[in-house]
Design a protein around this motif. Sequence first.
Motif, PDB file in Angstrom:
ATOM      1  N   LYS A 151       0.835  -1.210   0.000  1.00  0.00           N
ATOM      2  CA  LYS A 151       0.000   0.000   0.000  1.00  0.00           C
ATOM      3  C   LYS A 151       0.869   1.258   0.000  1.00  0.00           C
ATOM      4  O   LYS A 151       0.606   2.221  -0.736  1.00  0.00           O
ATOM      5  N   SER A 152       1.919   1.259   0.817  1.00  0.00           N
ATOM      6  CA  SER A 152       2.785   2.437   0.932  1.00  0.00           C
ATOM      7  C   SER A 152       3.488   2.741  -0.378  1.00  0.00           C
ATOM      8  O   SER A 152       3.524   3.893  -0.837  1.00  0.00           O
ATOM      9  N   LEU A 153       4.047   1.720  -0.997  1.00  0.00           N
ATOM     10  CA  LEU A 153       4.764   1.918  -2.261  1.00  0.00           C
ATOM     11  C   LEU A 153       3.821   2.337  -3.379  1.00  0.00           C
ATOM     12  O   LEU A 153       4.182   3.141  -4.241  1.00  0.00           O
ATOM     13  N   ALA A 154       2.607   1.800  -3.362  1.00  0.00           N
ATOM     14  CA  ALA A 154       1.636   2.120  -4.412  1.00  0.00           C
ATOM     15  C   ALA A 154       1.282   3.600  -4.409  1.00  0.00           C
ATOM     16  O   ALA A 154       0.961   4.174  -5.455  1.00  0.00           O
ATOM     17  N   GLY A 155       1.347   4.227  -3.237  1.00  0.00           N
ATOM     18  CA  GLY A 155       0.996   5.636  -3.144  1.00  0.00           C
ATOM     19  C   GLY A 155       2.162   6.577  -3.342  1.00  0.00           C
ATOM     20  O   GLY A 155       2.028   7.794  -3.136  1.00  0.00           O
ATOM     21  N   ALA A 156       3.309   6.042  -3.763  1.00  0.00           N
ATOM     22  CA  ALA A 156       4.522   6.868  -3.835  1.00  0.00           C
ATOM     23  C   ALA A 156       4.970   7.224  -5.251  1.00  0.00           C
ATOM     24  O   ALA A 156       5.996   7.875  -5.420  1.00  0.00           O
ATOM     25  N   ASP A 157       4.254   6.787  -6.278  1.00  0.00           N
ATOM     26  CA  ASP A 157       4.584   7.145  -7.661  1.00  0.00           C
ATOM     27  C   ASP A 157       6.036   6.795  -8.003  1.00  0.00           C
ATOM     28  O   ASP A 157       6.852   7.648  -8.331  1.00  0.00           O
ATOM     29  N   LEU A 158       6.342   5.508  -7.945  1.00  0.00           N
ATOM     30  CA  LEU A 158       7.714   5.051  -8.165  1.00  0.00           C
ATOM     31  C   LEU A 158       7.924   4.391  -9.527  1.00  0.00           C
ATOM     32  O   LEU A 158       9.056   4.054  -9.877  1.00  0.00           O
ATOM     33  N   ASP A 159       6.875   4.215 -10.287  1.00  0.00           N
ATOM     34  CA  ASP A 159       6.986   3.529 -11.582  1.00  0.00           C
ATOM     35  C   ASP A 159       7.993   4.237 -12.487  1.00  0.00           C
ATOM     36  O   ASP A 159       7.944   5.457 -12.675  1.00  0.00           O
ATOM     37  N   GLY A 160       8.923   3.452 -13.036  1.00  0.00           N
ATOM     38  CA  GLY A 160       9.897   3.984 -13.977  1.00  0.00           C
ATOM     39  C   GLY A 160      10.989   4.835 -13.360  1.00  0.00           C
ATOM     40  O   GLY A 160      11.783   5.446 -14.081  1.00  0.00           O
ATOM     41  N   LYS A 161      11.050   4.868 -12.032  1.00  0.00           N
ATOM     42  CA  LYS A 161      12.033   5.711 -11.340  1.00  0.00           C
ATOM     43  C   LYS A 161      13.307   4.922 -11.024  1.00  0.00           C
ATOM     44  O   LYS A 161      13.318   3.691 -10.970  1.00  0.00           O
ATOM     45  N   ASP A 162      14.387   5.662 -10.812  1.00  0.00           N
ATOM     46  CA  ASP A 162      15.637   5.119 -10.271  1.00  0.00           C
ATOM     47  C   ASP A 162      15.502   5.181  -8.756  1.00  0.00           C
ATOM     48  O   ASP A 162      15.460   6.266  -8.175  1.00  0.00           O
ATOM     49  N   VAL A 163      15.392   4.025  -8.112  1.00  0.00           N
ATOM     50  CA  VAL A 163      15.122   3.962  -6.671  1.00  0.00           C
ATOM     51  C   VAL A 163      16.308   3.340  -5.939  1.00  0.00           C
ATOM     52  O   VAL A 163      16.838   2.300  -6.342  1.00  0.00           O
ATOM     53  N   VAL A 164      16.714   3.993  -4.859  1.00  0.00           N
ATOM     54  CA  VAL A 164      17.769   3.468  -3.986  1.00  0.00           C
ATOM     55  C   VAL A 164      17.164   3.166  -2.615  1.00  0.00           C
ATOM     56  O   VAL A 164      16.435   3.998  -2.053  1.00  0.00           O
ATOM     57  N   LEU A 213      10.329  -8.230   0.654  1.00  0.00           N
ATOM     58  CA  LEU A 213       9.035  -7.635   0.320  1.00  0.00           C
ATOM     59  C   LEU A 213       9.211  -6.406  -0.570  1.00  0.00           C
ATOM     60  O   LEU A 213       8.496  -6.235  -1.569  1.00  0.00           O
ATOM     61  N   LEU A 214      10.158  -5.548  -0.224  1.00  0.00           N
ATOM     62  CA  LEU A 214      10.407  -4.355  -1.027  1.00  0.00           C
ATOM     63  C   LEU A 214      10.844  -4.733  -2.444  1.00  0.00           C
ATOM     64  O   LEU A 214      10.384  -4.155  -3.428  1.00  0.00           O
ATOM     65  N   HIS A 215      11.741  -5.691  -2.530  1.00  0.00           N
ATOM     66  CA  HIS A 215      12.226  -6.138  -3.836  1.00  0.00           C
ATOM     67  C   HIS A 215      11.068  -6.658  -4.687  1.00  0.00           C
ATOM     68  O   HIS A 215      10.927  -6.301  -5.864  1.00  0.00           O
ATOM     69  N   ARG A 216      10.225  -7.480  -4.087  1.00  0.00           N
ATOM     70  CA  ARG A 216       9.114  -8.082  -4.838  1.00  0.00           C
ATOM     71  C   ARG A 216       8.159  -7.023  -5.387  1.00  0.00           C
ATOM     72  O   ARG A 216       7.669  -7.139  -6.511  1.00  0.00           O
ATOM     73  N   HIS A 217       7.908  -5.981  -4.585  1.00  0.00           N
ATOM     74  CA  HIS A 217       6.939  -4.968  -5.001  1.00  0.00           C
ATOM     75  C   HIS A 217       7.542  -3.875  -5.884  1.00  0.00           C
ATOM     76  O   HIS A 217       6.801  -3.092  -6.477  1.00  0.00           O
ATOM     77  N   LEU A 218       8.866  -3.824  -5.974  1.00  0.00           N
ATOM     78  CA  LEU A 218       9.506  -2.741  -6.710  1.00  0.00           C
ATOM     79  C   LEU A 218      10.187  -3.162  -8.007  1.00  0.00           C
ATOM     80  O   LEU A 218      10.197  -2.413  -8.991  1.00  0.00           O
ATOM     81  N   VAL A 219      10.800  -4.331  -8.013  1.00  0.00           N
ATOM     82  CA  VAL A 219      11.766  -4.650  -9.066  1.00  0.00           C
ATOM     83  C   VAL A 219      11.168  -4.593 -10.478  1.00  0.00           C
ATOM     84  O   VAL A 219      11.858  -4.209 -11.439  1.00  0.00           O
TER      85      VAL A 219
END
Length: 418
Positions: A27-40, A58-64
């Motif tokens: 839920k938290s990541l979904a609300g952060a507009d991270l699609d297509g971004k360079d994330v560290v 969990l972070l890897h699974r939802h972000l990669v």
Amino acid sequence: MTQIEADLIGGPDQHVIDDQLDAFIQKSLAGADLDGKDVVLVIPDGTRSCPLPLVLGLLHRHLVDKVAKLTAVIALGTHSYMEPDEIARMVGGDPEETYPGMAVVNHEWADPDMLVNVGHIPGERISELSEGRLDVGANILINRHVVESDVAIVVGPVFPHEVVGISGGNKYFIPGVASQEFIDMTHWVGALITSYEIIGTTGITPVRAMINEGAALIPTQRLALCLVVESGSGLIEAAAWGTAEDSWAKAAAIAAETHVKYVEKPFTRVLSIMAERYEDIWTAAKGFYKLEPAVADGGEVIIYAPHVTEVSETHHEIHEVGYHCRDYFVKQWDKFKDVHWGVLAHSTHLRGKGTYNAETGEEKLRVKVTLATQIPREVCESINLGYLDPAEVDIAAFEAAPDTFVVPNAGEVLYRVR
């Protein structure tokens, strides 16, 4: 930039189960507009107790599959670089196999090419932030991976801390992924306040004010998943999501409840049993920091770490200056001002409260500090610490002694006299 509202799951003495954490992170990541971004992801090193494989997984699974690039930078500050086998143990396996598509790298604080100058804080502003304790300006140099990313997400636990009050939040940027100069400055301000006074303090301490000021210069969007981790079990009591400032504030308030224990009368003698994640005295000294406020005048703290063989893997100047109280350095400043201030700060933090008479050269220290490690007696004595042969430590006998308090897994929970 998307507005991020701070959110919290769990609370004091609760346990957040894996499914709850998974849903919270999604839920938290979904609300952060991270699609297509360079994330560290800015993650803790091996000295912090944290269920990192669970959280990182969990972070890897939802972000990669959503982000353009994903990197985890280990927030070493000026701790030793972690070796590949150490990283693998910390993150739950070989990163290339366990987290495909995500690189896991050290913060290479000793390599100038891996640091980027993001701005300058003038001396007058440092004086304001430090409440007059320091008026030296500083350039803010931050890890290149962080600066060149779109979004940097702090991922890690918060604990009472000897320099800043409560760790976590922007502290993962400074000192976590910063240069030694500003790290030294913030640590020295903490030393001038003293660990005894600042440790466990919530709110914006002078040191955190300096850290926040420096972190604000980073051009990257800064978010954080701050965790309150139960000491000993490694279970998550609470998780907060939001900006690096807001999520930290929510988690710090809980840590101040769950990680500070009050006793009715001060201890005469303490045996702090240190976990093997503390590989030298530079890090195992937390076994003193967290106990000093609860030890009687003239008492003793024994740091029992039979696996430790050296004082510091990276800061060998400590052998030259030894361990002393704050006033020992302040009243002989011309002699010590050119030593790395972070080394001086560490020295004062482990030696605790005391006084120094510049005219007589007499130093009076409130508490005795003894090492029960593989560091030889002559080395301990040369750096102004006591020595105890670890082979002679009978933990059961210490536990049975009426004047002794034994702390298993020392270094995370702070003790104070009520």
